[in-house]
Design an enzyme around this catalytic site. Structure first.
Site, mmCIF file in Angstrom:
data_model
loop_
_atom_site.group_PDB
_atom_site.id
_atom_site.type_symbol
_atom_site.label_atom_id
_atom_site.label_comp_id
_atom_site.label_asym_id
_atom_site.label_seq_id
_atom_site.Cartn_x
_atom_site.Cartn_y
_atom_site.Cartn_z
ATOM 1 N N HIS A 178 -28.873 10.840 8.928
ATOM 2 C CA HIS A 178 -27.706 11.571 7.886
ATOM 3 C C HIS A 178 -26.737 10.411 7.627
ATOM 4 C CE1 HIS A 178 -28.978 15.930 8.644
ATOM 5 N NE2 HIS A 178 -29.665 15.225 9.829
ATOM 6 N N ASP B 46 -21.259 6.573 2.040
ATOM 7 C CA ASP B 46 -21.449 7.858 2.564
ATOM 8 C C ASP B 46 -22.704 8.156 2.698
ATOM 9 O OD1 ASP B 46 -20.729 10.279 3.764
ATOM 10 O OD2 ASP B 46 -19.039 10.801 2.290
HETATM 11 C C1 GDG Z 1 -22.433 13.272 7.812
HETATM 12 C C2 GDG Z 1 -22.537 11.917 6.566
HETATM 13 C C3 GDG Z 1 -23.668 13.515 5.220
HETATM 14 C C4 GDG Z 1 -14.649 19.499 6.179
HETATM 15 N N1 GDG Z 1 -13.402 19.715 6.580
HETATM 16 C C5 GDG Z 1 -13.513 21.051 6.902
HETATM 17 C C6 GDG Z 1 -14.815 21.430 6.694
HETATM 18 N N2 GDG Z 1 -15.561 20.458 6.336
HETATM 19 C C7 GDG Z 1 -16.949 20.390 6.106
HETATM 20 C C8 GDG Z 1 -17.227 20.302 4.804
HETATM 21 C C9 GDG Z 1 -18.689 19.607 4.818
HETATM 22 C C10 GDG Z 1 -18.789 18.908 6.083
HETATM 23 O O1 GDG Z 1 -17.404 19.316 6.984
HETATM 24 C C11 GDG Z 1 -18.365 17.308 5.794
HETATM 25 O O2 GDG Z 1 -19.847 16.782 5.231
HETATM 26 P P1 GDG Z 1 -19.952 15.485 4.802
HETATM 27 O O3 GDG Z 1 -21.327 15.336 4.244
HETATM 28 O O4 GDG Z 1 -18.949 15.277 3.737
HETATM 29 O O5 GDG Z 1 -19.783 14.159 5.695
HETATM 30 P P2 GDG Z 1 -19.747 13.707 7.273
HETATM 31 O O6 GDG Z 1 -18.904 14.804 8.116
HETATM 32 O O7 GDG Z 1 -19.466 12.503 7.542
HETATM 33 O O8 GDG Z 1 -21.464 14.147 7.541
HETATM 34 C C12 GDG Z 1 -22.520 12.627 5.196
HETATM 35 C C13 GDG Z 1 -23.774 14.573 6.307
HETATM 36 O O9 GDG Z 1 -23.641 13.787 7.193
HETATM 37 C C14 GDG Z 1 -24.907 15.420 5.956
HETATM 38 O O10 GDG Z 1 -26.215 14.822 6.352
HETATM 39 O O11 GDG Z 1 -23.670 14.184 3.963
HETATM 40 O O12 GDG Z 1 -22.735 11.230 4.535
HETATM 41 O O13 GDG Z 1 -21.714 11.014 6.984
HETATM 42 O O14 GDG Z 1 -19.489 20.649 4.832
HETATM 43 O O15 GDG Z 1 -17.410 21.630 4.175
HETATM 44 N N3 GDG Z 1 -15.232 22.650 6.946
HETATM 45 C C15 GDG Z 1 -14.043 23.506 7.493
HETATM 46 N N4 GDG Z 1 -12.853 23.115 7.509
HETATM 47 C C16 GDG Z 1 -12.470 21.910 7.222
HETATM 48 O O16 GDG Z 1 -11.486 21.571 7.493
HETATM 49 N N5 GDG Z 1 -14.454 24.682 7.769
#
Ligand code: GDG
Length: 739
Positions: free
Chosen positions: A166, A382
């Site tokens: 990921h 990212d």
């Molecule tokens: C890893 C990789 C890759 C965030 N704040 C809140 C919340 N979120 C949710 C978002 C989103 C998720 O968390 C964050 O996903 P990201 O993809 O932006 O980033 P990582 O956590 O670093 O994830 C990344 C991912 O894995 C998938 O393969 O895209 O690059 O680093 O879904 O909505 N959800 C809630 N409250 C929050 O305050 N409910």
């Protein structure tokens, strides 16, 4: 019945203990949602850590925890505080995470963490092996479990294993700094399919495999001795309908149903003329470029003062890995920056930044997605960035502008967004201005295209695509396996050998009878090989032909004293037993003077390459060249030579890490066929490893028993895996003769 086993560091559940009672609530994260179709019914289990430490587990609650997990198709791996410290906070988040995101200065190389990482991967393997059967499909997730595919493969060689990373896979130059690079790559190569978010990560991984392990690549496949590993990119999507529907519901909310945050946002929008909200959401992580974003926003307010009092940055930073010192430092830095910027620009009824350091309920997330005019996402690195996709999915009116870092995997698919370099403040500030002033028509045009793609390639499709691909690979593998010379087939072959009265064996040398060496001259025949051939040859019913692309001189030194027929230089020379060498084909080498200088110029520019001059051919070897450079130069050389030989009776042979230029029409097939002219044989056998041997497989009569060494494309009837298996088969031939 076959089942699917999903494995990730954490189970997709939240456990709550209340008065010794356990409640398990499914997580709502992207991965858990995406796996819905894969992890459903009784034919799937999910294995991972429950979040409860061994130390917290009492004899009373343990069975209740297990039962609660079982209800959701989950099985836990027990981990204690030391495991989590060394494996999770240590190696996963203090070594792999920074390194794979190019934060090399943050990467710690602690042997004790590495040992814990290995141990915990083994703990995961133990639980998987308790549940896995050969017919199951196993899907391992993410950087905490890089060693798991190999650990499973060792015990269940035939099971289908997929792995998805990921986070980014870094370039070789960064990856190579890791002391345990070999172990991690071998761990991953236990899988049948390895998936990444983007083609760039895939490319970096393949390049590391080639450079660190020296494995041969065939486009996006890695050829191991006995298996092929497929590598591909699958950009992860989101649950589009969930975000879109939530946003629609949000739009139709009545006044009394609004959240506190929404009420505050509405108030601000009403009170401020031309108010604009810029959104920033991430876990508080140094990879997300939050500090850069704040500095760029500060610069924007300085450069374009007309937006002061109107534009506000709404920043949600979700607490993450607070035990790791780097994250604590980052938190201080962000707190200070926000304070400094707010202190510098605030007015009585306007503060430039609304800063939330917490996790918000989904409902509030939707408030933010739907209310902000611009999303400013500037990660330094990212893997994908799902927030960018969720923002677009939530824009029901198709208005809003996404500014996205080119360093996020999502930027590869979201080209209609405004793509920026997160280190370029000037560019970010100017792009913010463009975004704020972008005409609505253009916003809609861009978002329409983005939404269409996100709706189509949603997370369930992503998961199904991966699993379908894995199943296809395994099906293909079993058709290849059909060609494998298994014990039964080998027994049949030996029986035919035994029954025959006049046999002829065509045996290639390099890669068939002897393994490859870095320098060709080092691949000398061993005493064991001489003995083996001698024993086979003791049977008067058997005739051995050693057939090679090698030059006559070397082969004569090695095998001149033996009683076998020798064919060298792909069939240019023949040495029959007790005869002198004779030219089998009429060939000349006058053309050397034109071609040799070209090869020399390539050798000069390509460290590690060398020219081999044979009697009637010239070979350019690149086995010891940097693999990528070698490939490029080989392609260049082929193109150059092709042009030069256009009107000559010459051809180019592309062997295993060698390009050979020779007179056309001379090949192993033609010379092997000539050996059959004056004699009748009732057992014809040919064995070879590279594609120059394919001529032999094609030209020899249909009843020939043809065997390829190594898992490569072939017209041969069967294959064995390596030189070791070749020897085993020949030993079986040897044993049939008793004098
Ligand atoms: C890893 C990789 C890759 C965030 N704040 C809140 C919340 N979120 C949710 C978002 C989103 C998720 O968390 C964050 O996903 P990201 O993809 O932006 O980033 P990582 O956590 O670093 O994830 C990344 C991912 O894995 C998938 O393969 O895209 O690059 O680093 O879904 O909505 N959800 C809630 N409250 C929050 O305050 N409910």
């Amino acid at each position: 019945m076959s089942k699917t086993i999903i494995i990730s560091n954490r189970l997709p559940l939240q456990l709550q203990i209340d008065n010794n009672n356990i409640k398990a609530t499914p997580s709502v994260g992207g991965l858990a949602t995406g796996m819905k179709s894969v992890h459903s019914g009784s034919d799937s289990i999910w294995i991972g850590w429950s979040g409860l430490l061994d130390e917290e587990m009492t004899p009373e609650i343990e069975p209740k925890v297990n039962e609660a997990l079982k209800q959701h198709g989950c099985v836990s791996v027990s981990l204690n505080t030391a495991d989590i410290d060394g494996y999770y906070y240590g190696f996963s988040n203090n070594t792999i995470w920074p390194l794979f995101h190019y934060f090399t200065e943050y990467a710690k190389f602690e042997k004790s963490d590495w040992e814990m990482y290995k141990q915990v991967n083994e703990k995961f393997a133990e639980v998987v092996l308790e549940h896995a059967q050969d017919c199951d499909t196993i899907w391992v997730h993410d950087y905490q479990l890089l060693l798991l595919p190999e650990l499973i493969r060792k015990k269940r060689p035939n099971v289908a294993i997929g792995f998805f990373l990921h986070i980014p896979f870094p370039s070789y130059e960064v990856f190579r700094t890791l002391p345990w690079r070999t172990e991690l790559l071998n761990g991953l190569l236990g899988a049948d399919l390895i998936g990444f978010h983007t083609y760039d990560y895939e490319r970096h991984f393949l390049s590391s495999v080639q450079r660190v392990l020296g494995h041969e690549l065939n486009f996006n496949k890695v050829s191991l001795e006995n298996r092929i590993v497929h590598v591909n990119s699958f950009p992860m999507g989101i649950d589009y309908e969930k975000f879109h529907a939530a946003a629609q519901k949000h739009d139709s909310r009545k006044k009394g149903e609004k959240t506190d945050i929404q009420i505050e946002i509405d108030k601000h929008l009403i009170e401020t003329n031309n108010a604009k909200l810029i959104l920033s959401i991430d876990r508080l992580d140094y990879t997300k470029g939050i500090a850069n974003r704040l500095r760029a926003f500060e610069y924007f307010l300085e450069k374009y003062p007309q937006f002061r009092g109107k534009v506000r940055l709404v920043m949600l930073a979700v607490p993450s890995r607070a035990n790791v010192p780097q994250y604590q430092l980052l938190k201080n830095e962000i707190d200070q920056l926000v304070g400094a910027i707010n202190g510098k620009f605030s007015e009585i009824n306007w503060t430039p930044i609304w800063y939330f350091y917490r996790s918000m309920p989904f409902e509030n997330l939707i408030d933010l997605y739907t209310s902000c005019d611009v999303a400013l996402l500037t990660p330094i690195r990212d893997g994908m960035n799902l927030v960018a996709k969720e923002y677009i999915a939530s824009r029901t009116d198709q208005k809003g502008v996404l500014i996205l870092s080119e360093m996020a995997g999502a930027a590869k698919e979201m080209s209609e967004a405004l793509i920026i370099n997160p280190n370029n403040f000037e560019e970010i500030a100017d792009t913010l201005k463009i975004a704020i002033e972008m005409p609505q028509k253009e916003q809609i045009k861009r978002n329409k295209a983005l939404q269409k793609r996100l709706r189509r390639y949603h997370v369930e499709k992503w998961a199904n695509d991966f699993v379908d691909n894995l199943h296809d690979i395994v099906a293909e593998k079993s058709t290849i396996t059909l060609k494998k010379l298994n014990t039964e087939l080998q027994k049949n072959l030996i029986q035919k050998y035994q029954e025959a009265t006049n046999r002829i064996l065509f045996l290639d040398y390099d890669g068939t009878l002897a393994p490859f060496e870095k320098l060709p001259e080092n691949a000398k025949p061993t005493v064991a090989l001489f003995e083996l051939l001698e024993n086979i040859n003791r049977d008067p019913k058997t005739k051995i032909i050693l057939i090679t692309g090698r030059d006559k001189k070397t082969f004569n030194e090695w095998f001149g004293h033996t009683p076998y027929t020798l064919i060298t230089e792909h069939g240019a020379w023949l040495r029959a037993p007790e005869h002198e060498w004779e030219l089998l084909e009429f060939v000349d080498n006058k053309w050397f003077v034109d071609i040799a200088p070209v090869l020399e110029s390539f050798t000069d520019r390509t460290p590690g390459s060398l020219i081999e001059e044979k009697n009637y051919s010239l070979a350019w070897h690149f086995r010891n060249v940097d693999p990528e450079l070698g490939k490029i130069r080989a392609r260049e050389l082929t193109a150059t030579i092709q042009h030069l030989i256009a009107n000559h009776n010459l051809e180019i042979l592309e062997g295993d890490k060698v390009i050979e230029i020779k007179v056309s029409g001379v090949n192993k097939g033609r010379s092997a066929a000539k050996m059959l002219l004056n004699q009748e044989y009732d057992f014809i056998f040919a064995m070879g490893d590279d594609w120059t041997d394919e001529f032999m497989f094609k030209e020899l009569p249909a009843e020939t028993h043809t065997i390829k060494v190594g898992l490569k494309k072939t017209v041969a009837n069967y294959y064995v895996e390596d030189v070791h298996e070749t020897h085993q088969l020949l030993h079986d031939f040897e044993k049939t003769y008793k004098d």
